[in-house]
Design an enzyme around this catalytic site. Structure first.
Site, PDB file in Angstrom:
ATOM      1  N   TYR A  91     -17.430  88.466  36.939  1.00 29.23           N
ATOM      2  CA  TYR A  91     -18.781  88.003  37.264  1.00 29.23           C
ATOM      3  C   TYR A  91     -19.563  89.176  37.833  1.00 29.23           C
ATOM      4  CZ  TYR A  91     -22.361  84.515  38.039  1.00 29.23           C
ATOM      5  OH  TYR A  91     -23.532  83.805  37.975  1.00 29.23           O
ATOM      6  N   LYS A 164     -19.648  82.052  34.857  1.00 29.43           N
ATOM      7  CA  LYS A 164     -19.783  81.055  35.925  1.00 29.43           C
ATOM      8  C   LYS A 164     -18.667  80.021  35.837  1.00 29.43           C
ATOM      9  CE  LYS A 164     -22.850  80.354  39.252  1.00 29.43           C
ATOM     10  NZ  LYS A 164     -23.488  81.405  40.062  1.00 29.43           N
ATOM     11  N   ASP A 259     -28.975  78.948  41.659  1.00 28.48           N
ATOM     12  CA  ASP A 259     -29.920  79.947  42.171  1.00 28.48           C
ATOM     13  C   ASP A 259     -30.757  79.377  43.310  1.00 28.48           C
ATOM     14  OD1 ASP A 259     -29.250  81.888  40.075  1.00 28.48           O
ATOM     15  OD2 ASP A 259     -30.209  80.453  38.747  1.00 28.48           O
ATOM     16  N   ALA A 292     -40.321  85.505  47.773  1.00 29.44           N
ATOM     17  CA  ALA A 292     -40.594  84.075  47.593  1.00 29.44           C
ATOM     18  C   ALA A 292     -40.416  83.651  46.141  1.00 29.44           C
ATOM     19  CB  ALA A 292     -42.012  83.749  48.077  1.00 29.44           C
ATOM     20  N   THR A 294     -37.339  82.085  43.219  1.00 30.74           N
ATOM     21  CA  THR A 294     -36.502  80.882  43.155  1.00 30.74           C
ATOM     22  C   THR A 294     -35.528  80.815  44.321  1.00 30.74           C
ATOM     23  OG1 THR A 294     -36.644  80.910  40.743  1.00 30.74           O
ATOM     24  CG2 THR A 294     -34.878  79.615  41.711  1.00 30.74           C
ATOM     25  N   ALA A 295     -34.829  81.927  44.583  1.00 31.09           N
ATOM     26  CA  ALA A 295     -33.833  81.927  45.660  1.00 31.09           C
ATOM     27  C   ALA A 295     -34.492  81.794  47.019  1.00 31.09           C
ATOM     28  CB  ALA A 295     -32.997  83.207  45.587  1.00 31.09           C
ATOM     29  N   ASN A 406     -28.908  91.873  46.096  1.00 30.46           N
ATOM     30  CA  ASN A 406     -27.870  92.715  45.526  1.00 30.46           C
ATOM     31  C   ASN A 406     -28.347  93.230  44.168  1.00 30.46           C
ATOM     32  OD1 ASN A 406     -26.641  90.859  43.277  1.00 30.46           O
ATOM     33  ND2 ASN A 406     -26.752  89.536  45.064  1.00 30.46           N
TER      34      ASN A 406
END
Length: 551
Positions: A91, A164, A259, A292, A294-295, A406
């Site tokens: 991943y 995933k 997410d 600001a 999705t996460a 990250n």
């Protein structure tokens, strides 16, 4: 010239050199294999040796994918035995490079490929799998518009769905034979792909608007009718679609968006641990989220919900959250706010005395807000400068600083710097693995806000309870279960558990999710003993009896 016997060609039934003499006789494998019969442990030892000889992480990823295509049990035995080491290979971050190279490294299809240019093939694509309504527990789908931190990669996104699901199985024992990775190929705006003669996806720009919405709706209706008990996991959709789709369909379908919901839950877990140290209740927190998308908004939602659970009404809780994006602090008079950002936009009149005009940047916001919690999801490396962190620390003894972006080059601040600038008083977790930091004679272990601590257990809990939908209470329970696994009483203790015992951790999360689903009245199965029910549901990478040849 005959091909491989079916039992060796199917990765779910292939045992390779572990087929016993009796199995070789039963399935006409005589002469197909060397004489020696190895155990699964011996096979795993050999495979690990082959893996370690790979020259690069990408080569290791390709080796593991080839093993995945040959022998799923051996693949998952290897993955579970070396989970901490191999998670970054199967991943993030290595999967990012594998995604970029997908069309050129393509060897064998894995997953369901759905093209917006042939919507009439959608149901047929699933029916061709010949799976009954009871055969599927989970589907992971992406449209690949915002893959990890690398952007739009079209049909290559199938690899994110495959990866995933590999984590779901390795971390929580989700049966790989009951899962389907899916990609919605709606085109791509990646010109590198569109001009690559070997690109395998739809060769046109990304479709948006009504045609896109209809395709997503058809997907949801199709899979929900074919597999009514399956969890529908959405992954790496663009900011403009991810939240909208979840809000539109989340009450009608058994959906989960990692997410938004997974990132929010793991951040909530870190904050719960931090507040266990500070002793300051949630209702008294002031939160600044830098980034600001999705996460970031998903995190804001869950922290706001925690304030509401601690006694504030929703308006009061919203006023304790400040969001900053590329235009600066989000204000209600900004013309280009996304729908999901508007609820957090501050009244322009509230901040008119903060500056002489122009965007309100992070430092200005921190100097005026005096936040207790600072979250970074911006991918702007170094954004949490010494000046910003020190401005925060002026007004609070134990600031909670969570630079979650990250990879490492995009992290807002390194923990070593945050701790140095606050004389070791900051409480911090990050989105990448980092070494412990020694400050003032105390060794600070830095927790990684890795969604793998949350989403596998959420998925397993939903499967065990057959929950009709994923509720806020279930996500809260998952976050609390993660936070419960750390002892914050020791100086320098991490805010989040390490991933070494991820299967045990996922089981703990799953039990909490099963109980929360029952409390919310959305569980269609309520086991008398949730702990045992979760254990019984966890698939183990072991060879089992091979059935007779399919007819």
């Amino acid at each position: 010239m005959g091909g491989l016997p079916w039992v060796m060609g199917d990765p779910l039934t292939n045992h390779g050199t572990a087929f016993t003499r009796a199995e070789r006789d039963c399935h006409d494998l005589v002469g197909w294999l060397p004489d020696g019969v190895l155990s699964l442990d011996q096979q795993a030892q050999r495979a690990y040796g082959q893996l370690k000889r790979q020259p690069t992480d990408l080569a290791a990823n390709i080796y593991l994918e080839q093993l995945h295509d040959r022998n799923e049990v051996l693949y998952y035995r290897l993955l579970t035995e070396h989970l901490v080491e191999l998670l970054p290979i199967v991943y993030d971050p290595t999967v990012g490079q594998a995604i970029k190279d997908y069309s050129h490294e393509y060897r064998r299809p894995r997953g369901v490929f759905l093209s917006i240019d042939r919507p009439e093939d959608l149901r047929r694509s699933f029916e061709a799998r010949r799976l009954s309504p009871d055969d599927v527990d989970m589907l992971v789908v992406t449209d690949a518009e915002q893959i990890l931190g690398i952007g739009d990669w079209g049909v290559h996104g199938i690899q994110i769905s495959v990866g995933k699901l590999a984590v779901y199985t390795a971390a929580a024992g989700i049966d790989p034979g009951r899962c389907l990775p899916v990609v919605l190929d709606v085109g791509t705006d990646n010109e590198t792909l569109l001009n690559d003669p070997l690109y395998l996806g739809a060769r046109h720009s990304r479709v948006r608007g009504e045609r896109y919405d209809r395709f997503v709706a058809d997907y949801l209706e199709t899979v929900s009718s074919l597999y009514p008990d399956a969890l529908l996991h959405f992954e790496d959709f663009g900011a403009g679609n991810a939240r909208r789709v979840l809000e539109q369909y989340g009450d009608r379908h058994r959906m989960f968006n990692d997410d938004m919901q997974g990132t929010g839950a793991i951040t909530l877990a870190a904050v719960l641990s931090a507040l266990d140290v500070t002793g300051v209740p949630f209702r008294e927190q002031r939160v600044v989220v830098f980034g600001a998308g999705t996460a970031g908004v998903g995190i804001a939602d869950q922290l706001r919900a925690a304030m509401v659970r601690d006694g504030l009404d929703e308006d009061e809780a919203t006023r304790r959250v400040w969001l900053i994006d590329k235009p600066g602090l989000l204000l209600d008079d900004m013309p280009d706010l996304r729908d999901y950002q508007r609820g957090y936009a501050r009244p322009a009149g509230e901040v008119k005395d903060w500056s002489d005009g122009g965007p309100l940047d992070l430092l200005t916001t921190v100097q005026n807000v005096h936040p207790t919690i600072l979250v970074g999801t911006s991918t702007v490396g170094g954004a949490f400068t010494r000046e910003v962190v020190e401005a925060m620390a002026e007004h609070i003894d134990r600031p909670v600083v969570l630079p979650l972006s990250n990879p490492t080059e995009k992290i807002e601040a390194l923990p070593a710097d945050v701790l140095k600038w606050t004389d070791g008083k900051a409480l911090t977790a990050v989105g990448v693995p980092v070494d412990p930091v020694d400050i003032g004679g105390v060794r600070h272990v830095i927790g990684q806000a890795n969604n793998a601590l949350v989403y596998p257990g959420v998925g397993l809990g939903v499967i065990v309870s057959r929950a009709e939908r994923v509720t806020p209470r279930m996500l809260q329970a998952a976050a609390e279960a993660v936070a419960s696994q750390v002892d914050t009483g020791e100086p320098g203790a991490p805010l989040l558990p390490e991933v070494e015992n991820l299967r045990a951790s996922s089981a703990t999360v799953a039990v909490a999710v099963v109980r929360a689903a029952a409390e919310d009245g959305v569980a269609t199965v309520v086991p008398e003993d949730p702990v045992q029910a979760v254990q019984d549901a966890m698939w183990q990478p072991e060879y089992t009896h091979v059935p007779d040849a399919p007819t």
